[in-house]
Design a protein around this motif. Sequence first.
Motif, mmCIF file in Angstrom:
data_model
loop_
_atom_site.group_PDB
_atom_site.id
_atom_site.type_symbol
_atom_site.label_atom_id
_atom_site.label_comp_id
_atom_site.label_asym_id
_atom_site.label_seq_id
_atom_site.Cartn_x
_atom_site.Cartn_y
_atom_site.Cartn_z
ATOM 1 N N ILE A 110 0.696 -1.020 -0.107
ATOM 2 C CA ILE A 110 0.106 -0.293 0.070
ATOM 3 C C ILE A 110 1.106 1.293 0.181
ATOM 4 O O ILE A 110 -0.079 2.135 -0.532
ATOM 5 C CB ILE A 110 -1.124 0.513 1.169
ATOM 6 C CG1 ILE A 110 -2.376 1.273 0.658
ATOM 7 C CG2 ILE A 110 -0.374 0.065 2.194
ATOM 8 C CD1 ILE A 110 -3.001 0.545 2.039
ATOM 9 N N THR A 111 2.426 1.599 -0.062
ATOM 10 C CA THR A 111 3.398 1.800 0.528
ATOM 11 C C THR A 111 3.634 2.340 -1.098
ATOM 12 O O THR A 111 3.902 3.947 -0.932
ATOM 13 C CB THR A 111 4.371 2.169 1.076
ATOM 14 O OG1 THR A 111 4.291 1.087 1.473
ATOM 15 C CG2 THR A 111 3.552 1.674 2.748
ATOM 16 N N GLN A 112 3.639 1.705 -2.069
ATOM 17 C CA GLN A 112 4.306 1.965 -2.999
ATOM 18 C C GLN A 112 2.402 1.896 -4.090
ATOM 19 O O GLN A 112 1.429 2.077 -4.249
ATOM 20 C CB GLN A 112 4.559 0.723 -3.779
ATOM 21 C CG GLN A 112 5.991 0.541 -3.231
ATOM 22 C CD GLN A 112 6.907 0.859 -2.984
ATOM 23 O OE1 GLN A 112 6.986 2.132 -3.887
ATOM 24 N NE2 GLN A 112 7.669 1.534 -1.690
ATOM 25 N N PRO A 113 2.989 3.256 -5.287
ATOM 26 C CA PRO A 113 2.314 3.774 -5.916
ATOM 27 C C PRO A 113 1.380 2.150 -7.207
ATOM 28 O O PRO A 113 2.081 0.861 -7.656
ATOM 29 C CB PRO A 113 2.374 4.035 -7.324
ATOM 30 C CG PRO A 113 4.087 4.500 -6.848
ATOM 31 C CD PRO A 113 4.444 3.415 -5.404
ATOM 32 N N LEU A 114 0.178 1.826 -7.759
ATOM 33 C CA LEU A 114 -0.260 1.296 -8.366
ATOM 34 C C LEU A 114 -0.139 1.105 -9.727
ATOM 35 O O LEU A 114 -0.485 -0.122 -10.046
ATOM 36 C CB LEU A 114 -2.222 1.240 -8.433
ATOM 37 C CG LEU A 114 -2.958 1.587 -6.995
ATOM 38 C CD1 LEU A 114 -3.952 2.065 -6.642
ATOM 39 C CD2 LEU A 114 -2.421 0.615 -6.042
ATOM 40 N N THR A 172 6.924 4.883 -15.971
ATOM 41 C CA THR A 172 6.347 4.968 -17.986
ATOM 42 C C THR A 172 5.763 6.222 -17.182
ATOM 43 O O THR A 172 5.724 6.326 -16.086
ATOM 44 C CB THR A 172 5.505 3.865 -17.910
ATOM 45 O OG1 THR A 172 4.858 3.799 -16.935
ATOM 46 C CG2 THR A 172 6.316 2.663 -18.257
ATOM 47 N N PHE A 173 5.813 7.311 -18.265
ATOM 48 C CA PHE A 173 4.604 8.549 -18.566
ATOM 49 C C PHE A 173 3.588 8.247 -17.935
ATOM 50 O O PHE A 173 3.219 8.879 -17.431
ATOM 51 C CB PHE A 173 5.406 9.369 -19.579
ATOM 52 C CG PHE A 173 4.376 10.196 -19.655
ATOM 53 C CD1 PHE A 173 4.505 11.515 -18.786
ATOM 54 C CD2 PHE A 173 2.689 10.613 -20.657
ATOM 55 C CE1 PHE A 173 3.212 12.645 -18.866
ATOM 56 C CE2 PHE A 173 2.110 11.572 -20.067
ATOM 57 C CZ PHE A 173 2.538 12.564 -19.345
ATOM 58 N N VAL A 174 3.064 7.150 -18.911
ATOM 59 C CA VAL A 174 1.411 6.880 -18.436
ATOM 60 C C VAL A 174 1.057 6.220 -16.874
ATOM 61 O O VAL A 174 0.782 6.593 -16.016
ATOM 62 C CB VAL A 174 1.081 5.347 -19.323
ATOM 63 C CG1 VAL A 174 -0.523 5.009 -19.127
ATOM 64 C CG2 VAL A 174 0.357 5.858 -20.784
ATOM 65 N N GLY A 175 2.905 5.671 -16.390
ATOM 66 C CA GLY A 175 1.936 5.183 -15.295
ATOM 67 C C GLY A 175 2.838 6.036 -14.431
ATOM 68 O O GLY A 175 1.799 6.092 -13.688
ATOM 69 N N ARG A 176 3.104 6.943 -14.484
ATOM 70 C CA ARG A 176 3.512 8.155 -13.434
ATOM 71 C C ARG A 176 2.123 9.799 -13.363
ATOM 72 O O ARG A 176 1.316 9.825 -12.445
ATOM 73 C CB ARG A 176 4.609 8.871 -14.282
ATOM 74 C CG ARG A 176 5.859 8.251 -13.681
ATOM 75 C CD ARG A 176 7.011 9.333 -13.358
ATOM 76 N NE ARG A 176 7.540 10.083 -14.840
ATOM 77 C CZ ARG A 176 7.605 8.625 -15.572
ATOM 78 N NH1 ARG A 176 8.277 7.961 -15.741
ATOM 79 N NH2 ARG A 176 8.437 9.753 -17.575
ATOM 80 N N PHE A 177 1.920 9.054 -14.751
ATOM 81 C CA PHE A 177 0.635 9.790 -14.874
ATOM 82 C C PHE A 177 -0.818 9.910 -14.492
ATOM 83 O O PHE A 177 -1.555 10.015 -13.393
ATOM 84 C CB PHE A 177 0.093 10.216 -16.501
ATOM 85 C CG PHE A 177 -1.036 11.032 -16.700
ATOM 86 C CD1 PHE A 177 -1.133 12.539 -16.913
ATOM 87 C CD2 PHE A 177 -2.282 10.028 -16.800
ATOM 88 C CE1 PHE A 177 -2.052 13.100 -17.390
ATOM 89 C CE2 PHE A 177 -3.758 11.276 -17.318
ATOM 90 C CZ PHE A 177 -3.471 12.825 -17.398
ATOM 91 N N ALA A 201 -2.534 11.744 -11.105
ATOM 92 C CA ALA A 201 -4.383 12.054 -11.288
ATOM 93 C C ALA A 201 -4.925 11.305 -10.235
ATOM 94 O O ALA A 201 -6.118 11.562 -9.908
ATOM 95 C CB ALA A 201 -4.510 11.509 -12.718
ATOM 96 N N PHE A 202 -4.207 9.957 -9.840
ATOM 97 C CA PHE A 202 -5.408 9.443 -8.843
ATOM 98 C C PHE A 202 -5.253 10.151 -7.307
ATOM 99 O O PHE A 202 -6.120 10.306 -7.258
ATOM 100 C CB PHE A 202 -4.939 8.564 -8.562
ATOM 101 C CG PHE A 202 -5.181 7.493 -7.354
ATOM 102 C CD1 PHE A 202 -6.224 6.527 -7.618
ATOM 103 C CD2 PHE A 202 -4.535 7.045 -6.326
ATOM 104 C CE1 PHE A 202 -6.714 5.304 -6.299
ATOM 105 C CE2 PHE A 202 -4.755 6.065 -5.716
ATOM 106 C CZ PHE A 202 -5.675 5.772 -5.103
ATOM 107 N N ILE A 203 -3.505 10.881 -7.300
ATOM 108 C CA ILE A 203 -3.899 11.647 -6.178
ATOM 109 C C ILE A 203 -4.159 12.794 -5.967
ATOM 110 O O ILE A 203 -4.295 13.361 -4.915
ATOM 111 C CB ILE A 203 -2.562 11.208 -5.153
ATOM 112 C CG1 ILE A 203 -1.843 11.167 -5.489
ATOM 113 C CG2 ILE A 203 -2.936 9.734 -4.858
ATOM 114 C CD1 ILE A 203 -0.074 11.535 -5.141
ATOM 115 N N SER A 204 -4.177 13.330 -7.337
ATOM 116 C CA SER A 204 -4.541 14.915 -7.224
ATOM 117 C C SER A 204 -5.720 14.847 -7.449
ATOM 118 O O SER A 204 -6.583 16.494 -8.060
ATOM 119 C CB SER A 204 -3.860 15.671 -7.886
ATOM 120 O OG SER A 204 -3.539 15.174 -9.072
ATOM 121 N N ASN A 205 -7.140 14.106 -7.743
ATOM 122 C CA ASN A 205 -8.313 14.913 -7.961
ATOM 123 C C ASN A 205 -8.794 15.732 -7.744
ATOM 124 O O ASN A 205 -9.195 15.463 -6.115
ATOM 125 C CB ASN A 205 -8.770 13.591 -8.299
ATOM 126 C CG ASN A 205 -10.446 13.247 -8.513
ATOM 127 O OD1 ASN A 205 -10.965 14.488 -8.771
ATOM 128 N ND2 ASN A 205 -10.879 12.199 -9.157
#
Length: 275
Positions: free
Chosen positions: A9-13, A18-23, A27-31
């Motif tokens: 749970i401490t790591q990104p999903l 990759t750019f898409v992964g970072r995006f 986007a997930f946490i800044s909605n």
Amino acid sequence: MAVENRIDITQPLWDQSTFVGRFRHFAFISNPLLSFVPEKELIQAKELYNKYKQGQEPPGTTMSQVIRAKQLYESAFHPDSGELQNVFGRMSFQMPGGCLITGAMLQWYRTATAVVFWQWVNQSFNALVNYTNRNANSPLTTTQMGVAYASATSAAMATALSFKFVIQKRATNPILARFVPFVAVAAANWVNIPLMRQNEILLGLDVTDENGKVIGKSQVAPIKGISQVVTSRIIMCAPGMLLLPVIMERIEPKAWMQRIRWAHIGIQTGIVGLW
């Protein structure tokens, strides 16, 4: 029963290489909708987040609940200290807050009073965001924060007023006056962010190995990172603050635009949001 197919749970999903992964992660946490989640729900999310991390989540907890808790926790709590952040300083509030202020700066630029006021509002907002998301391992003193805030605000106001008066005296094209907000914002970013993160530059940041063990400190890392942050912030606001003045200069004289002058700030704010 504990949740099956457990995640870290401490790591990104998503894959952060990759750019898409970072995006998708940011986007997930800044909605922007996350800014309206009640504090009680945020506290509950933090409790579930911590319990899941320890493998002690309540029986019947589903993966969707875990992912929702992760989203709320990472959007509202400081990653270093775990403290609940001020809602106006969270990344989820950046889009609505930034759009409103940018729209106001672009709308009210004609008088010195308006320029000074909206540059002060913008730099106050930026200072709050920078403070809210500061590195908790390199805390600033009250004096340092005050100097950073005063310096950035002064730089923005001085740049805006100087540019405005030079244009009024020498420029023949009135559209140039509309670029005052962008010039001021760009100049202030080079003052505000480095000063707010000055301890990271002066003291360096911890460097860790693949196991998370601190192996030293680096002063190059914060300088590089802060420079990239400043540059990216200027680039991100450039499309709206450079193209919108051209658009508004062309359509404001139209009869239909003159009839809805009260809506001009809303139009500019909406367009900035789209960009």
